[in-house]
Design a protein around this motif. Sequence first.
Motif, PDB file in Angstrom:
ATOM      1  N   GLU A 116      79.563  30.046   5.801  1.00  0.00           N
ATOM      2  CA  GLU A 116      80.951  29.681   5.519  1.00  0.00           C
ATOM      3  C   GLU A 116      81.371  28.619   6.521  1.00  0.00           C
ATOM      4  O   GLU A 116      81.102  28.749   7.716  1.00  0.00           O
ATOM      5  N   PHE A 117      82.027  27.577   6.030  1.00  0.00           N
ATOM      6  CA  PHE A 117      82.401  26.453   6.879  1.00  0.00           C
ATOM      7  C   PHE A 117      83.922  26.389   7.008  1.00  0.00           C
ATOM      8  O   PHE A 117      84.640  26.419   6.009  1.00  0.00           O
ATOM      9  N   HIS A 118      84.400  26.272   8.245  1.00  0.00           N
ATOM     10  CA  HIS A 118      85.830  26.321   8.533  1.00  0.00           C
ATOM     11  C   HIS A 118      86.376  24.913   8.793  1.00  0.00           C
ATOM     12  O   HIS A 118      86.119  24.320   9.843  1.00  0.00           O
ATOM     13  N   PHE A 119      87.124  24.416   7.841  1.00  0.00           N
ATOM     14  CA  PHE A 119      87.741  23.104   8.001  1.00  0.00           C
ATOM     15  C   PHE A 119      89.043  23.206   8.801  1.00  0.00           C
ATOM     16  O   PHE A 119      89.464  22.238   9.426  1.00  0.00           O
ATOM     17  N   ARG A 120      89.628  24.377   8.763  1.00  0.00           N
ATOM     18  CA  ARG A 120      90.791  24.657   9.616  1.00  0.00           C
ATOM     19  C   ARG A 120      90.618  26.047  10.211  1.00  0.00           C
ATOM     20  O   ARG A 120      90.276  26.984   9.497  1.00  0.00           O
ATOM     21  N   LYS A 121      90.877  26.164  11.505  1.00  0.00           N
ATOM     22  CA  LYS A 121      90.783  27.461  12.178  1.00  0.00           C
ATOM     23  C   LYS A 121      92.189  28.004  12.422  1.00  0.00           C
ATOM     24  O   LYS A 121      93.121  27.251  12.749  1.00  0.00           O
ATOM     25  N   GLU A 122      92.320  29.290  12.297  1.00  0.00           N
ATOM     26  CA  GLU A 122      93.580  29.951  12.617  1.00  0.00           C
ATOM     27  C   GLU A 122      93.627  30.216  14.115  1.00  0.00           C
ATOM     28  O   GLU A 122      92.609  30.564  14.721  1.00  0.00           O
ATOM     29  N   TYR A 123      94.781  30.059  14.717  1.00  0.00           N
ATOM     30  CA  TYR A 123      94.918  30.322  16.147  1.00  0.00           C
ATOM     31  C   TYR A 123      96.319  30.842  16.448  1.00  0.00           C
ATOM     32  O   TYR A 123      97.245  30.734  15.631  1.00  0.00           O
ATOM     33  N   TYR A 124      96.455  31.407  17.635  1.00  0.00           N
ATOM     34  CA  TYR A 124      97.736  31.976  18.057  1.00  0.00           C
ATOM     35  C   TYR A 124      98.493  30.945  18.883  1.00  0.00           C
ATOM     36  O   TYR A 124      97.980  30.450  19.888  1.00  0.00           O
ATOM     37  N   GLN A 125      99.687  30.612  18.449  1.00  0.00           N
ATOM     38  CA  GLN A 125     100.504  29.627  19.150  1.00  0.00           C
ATOM     39  C   GLN A 125     101.659  30.329  19.869  1.00  0.00           C
ATOM     40  O   GLN A 125     102.601  30.800  19.240  1.00  0.00           O
ATOM     41  N   PRO A 126     101.577  30.439  21.211  1.00  0.00           N
ATOM     42  CA  PRO A 126     102.701  31.039  21.945  1.00  0.00           C
ATOM     43  C   PRO A 126     103.960  30.197  21.790  1.00  0.00           C
ATOM     44  O   PRO A 126     103.898  28.964  21.753  1.00  0.00           O
ATOM     45  N   THR A 127     105.090  30.869  21.689  1.00  0.00           N
ATOM     46  CA  THR A 127     106.365  30.158  21.560  1.00  0.00           C
ATOM     47  C   THR A 127     107.312  30.475  22.709  1.00  0.00           C
ATOM     48  O   THR A 127     108.450  30.004  22.721  1.00  0.00           O
ATOM     49  N   SER A 128     106.861  31.293  23.661  1.00  0.00           N
ATOM     50  CA  SER A 128     107.696  31.631  24.812  1.00  0.00           C
ATOM     51  C   SER A 128     106.789  31.954  25.998  1.00  0.00           C
ATOM     52  O   SER A 128     105.583  32.136  25.847  1.00  0.00           O
ATOM     53  N   LYS A 129     107.390  32.028  27.178  1.00  0.00           N
ATOM     54  CA  LYS A 129     106.616  32.279  28.395  1.00  0.00           C
ATOM     55  C   LYS A 129     106.010  33.675  28.425  1.00  0.00           C
ATOM     56  O   LYS A 129     105.022  33.905  29.129  1.00  0.00           O
ATOM     57  N   ASN A 130     106.605  34.614  27.705  1.00  0.00           N
ATOM     58  CA  ASN A 130     106.052  35.968  27.686  1.00  0.00           C
ATOM     59  C   ASN A 130     104.953  36.123  26.636  1.00  0.00           C
ATOM     60  O   ASN A 130     104.579  37.244  26.280  1.00  0.00           O
ATOM     61  N   PRO A 148      92.280  18.710   9.476  1.00  0.00           N
ATOM     62  CA  PRO A 148      90.996  19.388   9.237  1.00  0.00           C
ATOM     63  C   PRO A 148      89.942  18.931  10.238  1.00  0.00           C
ATOM     64  O   PRO A 148      89.985  17.803  10.745  1.00  0.00           O
ATOM     65  N   ASN A 149      88.986  19.796  10.515  1.00  0.00           N
ATOM     66  CA  ASN A 149      87.851  19.417  11.349  1.00  0.00           C
ATOM     67  C   ASN A 149      86.993  18.410  10.590  1.00  0.00           C
ATOM     68  O   ASN A 149      86.718  18.598   9.394  1.00  0.00           O
ATOM     69  N   PRO A 150      86.583  17.343  11.251  1.00  0.00           N
ATOM     70  CA  PRO A 150      85.867  16.269  10.549  1.00  0.00           C
ATOM     71  C   PRO A 150      84.365  16.550  10.439  1.00  0.00           C
ATOM     72  O   PRO A 150      83.610  16.371  11.398  1.00  0.00           O
ATOM     73  N   PHE A 151      83.907  16.992   9.297  1.00  0.00           N
ATOM     74  CA  PHE A 151      82.470  17.218   9.133  1.00  0.00           C
ATOM     75  C   PHE A 151      82.120  17.299   7.651  1.00  0.00           C
ATOM     76  O   PHE A 151      82.963  17.547   6.790  1.00  0.00           O
ATOM     77  N   GLY A 152      80.835  17.090   7.379  1.00  0.00           N
ATOM     78  CA  GLY A 152      80.277  17.331   6.065  1.00  0.00           C
ATOM     79  C   GLY A 152      79.350  18.533   6.141  1.00  0.00           C
ATOM     80  O   GLY A 152      79.117  19.091   7.217  1.00  0.00           O
ATOM     81  N   VAL A 153      78.830  18.931   5.012  1.00  0.00           N
ATOM     82  CA  VAL A 153      77.969  20.113   4.922  1.00  0.00           C
ATOM     83  C   VAL A 153      76.591  19.695   4.429  1.00  0.00           C
ATOM     84  O   VAL A 153      76.474  18.866   3.511  1.00  0.00           O
ATOM     85  N   LYS A 154      75.559  20.265   5.056  1.00  0.00           N
ATOM     86  CA  LYS A 154      74.193  20.031   4.577  1.00  0.00           C
ATOM     87  C   LYS A 154      73.359  21.271   4.839  1.00  0.00           C
ATOM     88  O   LYS A 154      73.267  21.728   5.980  1.00  0.00           O
ATOM     89  N   LEU A 155      72.767  21.806   3.776  1.00  0.00           N
ATOM     90  CA  LEU A 155      71.929  23.002   3.864  1.00  0.00           C
ATOM     91  C   LEU A 155      70.542  22.677   3.331  1.00  0.00           C
ATOM     92  O   LEU A 155      70.398  22.050   2.275  1.00  0.00           O
ATOM     93  N   ARG A 156      69.528  23.120   4.048  1.00  0.00           N
ATOM     94  CA  ARG A 156      68.137  22.920   3.606  1.00  0.00           C
ATOM     95  C   ARG A 156      67.519  24.292   3.337  1.00  0.00           C
ATOM     96  O   ARG A 156      67.368  25.108   4.244  1.00  0.00           O
ATOM     97  N   TYR A 157      67.172  24.555   2.081  1.00  0.00           N
ATOM     98  CA  TYR A 157      66.551  25.821   1.691  1.00  0.00           C
ATOM     99  C   TYR A 157      65.036  25.619   1.639  1.00  0.00           C
ATOM    100  O   TYR A 157      64.538  24.800   0.859  1.00  0.00           O
ATOM    101  N   MET A 158      64.307  26.379   2.458  1.00  0.00           N
ATOM    102  CA  MET A 158      62.849  26.316   2.487  1.00  0.00           C
ATOM    103  C   MET A 158      62.297  27.535   1.751  1.00  0.00           C
ATOM    104  O   MET A 158      62.529  28.668   2.174  1.00  0.00           O
ATOM    105  N   PHE A 159      61.584  27.311   0.662  1.00  0.00           N
ATOM    106  CA  PHE A 159      61.070  28.413  -0.146  1.00  0.00           C
ATOM    107  C   PHE A 159      59.642  28.755   0.284  1.00  0.00           C
ATOM    108  O   PHE A 159      58.783  27.877   0.399  1.00  0.00           O
ATOM    109  N   LEU A 160      59.440  30.031   0.527  1.00  0.00           N
ATOM    110  CA  LEU A 160      58.172  30.521   1.068  1.00  0.00           C
ATOM    111  C   LEU A 160      57.564  31.523   0.099  1.00  0.00           C
ATOM    112  O   LEU A 160      58.278  32.213  -0.626  1.00  0.00           O
ATOM    113  N   GLN A 161      56.245  31.634   0.135  1.00  0.00           N
ATOM    114  CA  GLN A 161      55.552  32.520  -0.808  1.00  0.00           C
ATOM    115  C   GLN A 161      54.355  33.187  -0.156  1.00  0.00           C
ATOM    116  O   GLN A 161      53.862  32.747   0.886  1.00  0.00           O
TER     117      GLN A 161
END
Length: 759
Positions: free
Chosen positions: A315-329, A340-353
């Motif tokens: 699973e590829f995350h183009f945006r991550k969730e994070y906690y943004q504090p809004t006060s000193k406490n 979005p995070n700048p990237f492309g996707v590439k998967l290589r499937y190697m089939f074995l027998q």
Amino acid sequence: MYKKALVALILLLLPITVLAAQNEKKNTDQPPSVEENGQNLMKYNSSSFTKTEKTDQKPIQQQNSFEGFEKAAENENLVLYVNEKSLAIKIQNKKTKYVWNSGLDQPDKYRLNKTWEQMAQSAITVDYMDRRGKVRTESITTNDSRPRLETTNKGFTASVYLNQSKLEFQLNVELEGDELVVSIPQEEIQESKYTKLISMRVYPFLGAVNENDMNGYMFIPDGSGALIRYEKSGKKADAPFTGAIYGEDEAFKKTELKKDEKVYPVQPVKMPVFGAVHGVKQNAFLTVIEEGYSYGDILAYPSGVSTDFNWIASEFHFRKEYYQPTSKNMKGLNVYQKKPNPFGVKLRYMFLQDDKADYVGMAKAYQEHLADTKQLKKSEDKPGVRLEFLGGEVKEGLLWNSVLPMTKISRIPEMTNELKNEVENMFVVYKGWSEGGLTGTLPAKFPFEGKLGDDGEVEEVIAALKKDDIPLYFHTDYTKAFDGASGYSGSKDVAKKISSETISQTEDDKTVFYLSPQKALAAAKEDVADYKDYGISNLAVDTSGYALFSDFGNQSTSERSNTIKTYEKLFGTLNKELGNVALYEPNTYLWKTTDRYLDIPMNASNYVFESDTVPFMQIVLKGYMPYYAPFSNFNSDLEDQMLRMIEYGAYPSFLLTDEPSHLLAKTASKDIYTSEFQIWKEKIIDQNKKIEQSLGEVEGESIVSRTVPQTGIVEVRYSNGKVIIVNYTNKAYKKNGVEVPAKGFTVTEGGSADETTEE
């Protein structure tokens, strides 16, 4: 690294309660003991070891339907078929006739709700945020988002527009020999004005297995490696495996209040690979994530978690969730990244027998891939021992701190001289040598701590060990910066989270900041001249090899992919200007610049759904790079640990001091409870002797097979034909006229026996 070793020891002595569902430990309803020929073998039947394979396997019988599929491409090894509506694929192995299916031929036969069925049948499933801020899921088949497909010489290209989320992207699928390459170019991913892409799954159900319909397993790169065998749905697990490739990004972690309790450490994912086996020694595939791994997770869903299927994907995350504090406490709210995070996707499937269709074959395929792409280089792999000496440590005083000298540098040649008649190959790591001791200096590294020796003594020791052909590595770190230390600016040089907080940790009551990647690179370049002045040519670098994070600092922003590039430059500079660099637990992208792998994982995380632990990483590295186990003097079961080192091809390590370790009781290194050289001298000699007798017979060779003929017995075959048989049990084991003593090992010239006996 010794702190991690201590935690491992605690695990062996105490029952652990894990706080999160993902960290849930093995807790099945097994009987209190497993008896085999009068032996209690429960430990060796557990997920911490590898189980025996079934010997009565029959070839898998398939009833494939190609209805709705068209042939897209064919080569001498594979035939690729595609469904134009869903972009689902079928890949047929021309030699075995086995067909790999990305979906289900008869989905109505299974217990799947509509959302799961749509994901199973579609090439792509995305999570996105709608204009109201609600996260939704959409697959290609959800709203009949008919793609525009064009076949190519090797496969097909499809332009996809998702009707609900208004997302656009291009999917490329091509055959390359006995491999399948799937890619989604970064420049072809387009968002709408009102919706935002969060994450994407690519062919998630490729190779999915319903319950235990066949013998086999999923492979996950958890620690050294782990298997999840196909079983019937039950209550064994209620959460999937979710492994962040190269660990969680510290820039998105929520700042937690200080906690004193120790939690079982999850083994990080250090290799961007996963795989599946359909019939052991029959059919398998290994997937290598070539692009997008910096923002990727590996997902493995055992049967019974959400569906009755075993499935594994990324699973590829183009945006991550994070906690943004809004006060000193620290009150705040959870939000997603705006850009979005700048990237492309590439998967290589190697089939074995056939004989390659198991986790060993996967590891060998990955080894070959890394070597071919120059990500793994050949280093001298000679059996030996790592002797890691602690020089000085900070001792806090009422008015000011002082340095506690635990091992003066001049004592190192004297101690190695006591070993050299018995230990032919050893190397030394010297840590805590900077002015101020181990935890009082970083990122500043010079001058040398006066209580440990003067400049002349440093040069003399380097020369003496070089004469004895004992490499000397100086321990350092290009990520950590201690609060109050010199050599950095807290406002300019410290990495920042996306929430604008500094990236920091608490270690033994000390605050440790992470340096920005650019500061780390600049510091390494500046240090080169000082290293040369002292005659230092070998470094052992901690943290920087495995800590991968983004930096959202004021000076510049570094995404994880940019951090990788910066660290590659850093270690490339050290290699070029100095010489050899050993790394602690390095991630794959730094293996090409690593001279020795320190603290290689010797276990998996032991998640509740894991059935076996396997030495996948060791099989990949063996013959290419020497690797060393965590410290032997922090392990409560030295006997089994020694056997596992022999089985895994790992070399022993010891954390040592000249002075007694109780002197460290009131320092940050108080966890070092036994380290005095004179106490451990004989054990060093003994472990080295066993390593020479076993791994000395396969020096520089690679592992070609590994089998478990019966519980507690492991056979590892090497490329020179020799086989190391390890016997963990309390009874002698005989095979082909060769006897392996209880709790022992034997090296043979190979061959297999029709019968095995136990005495």
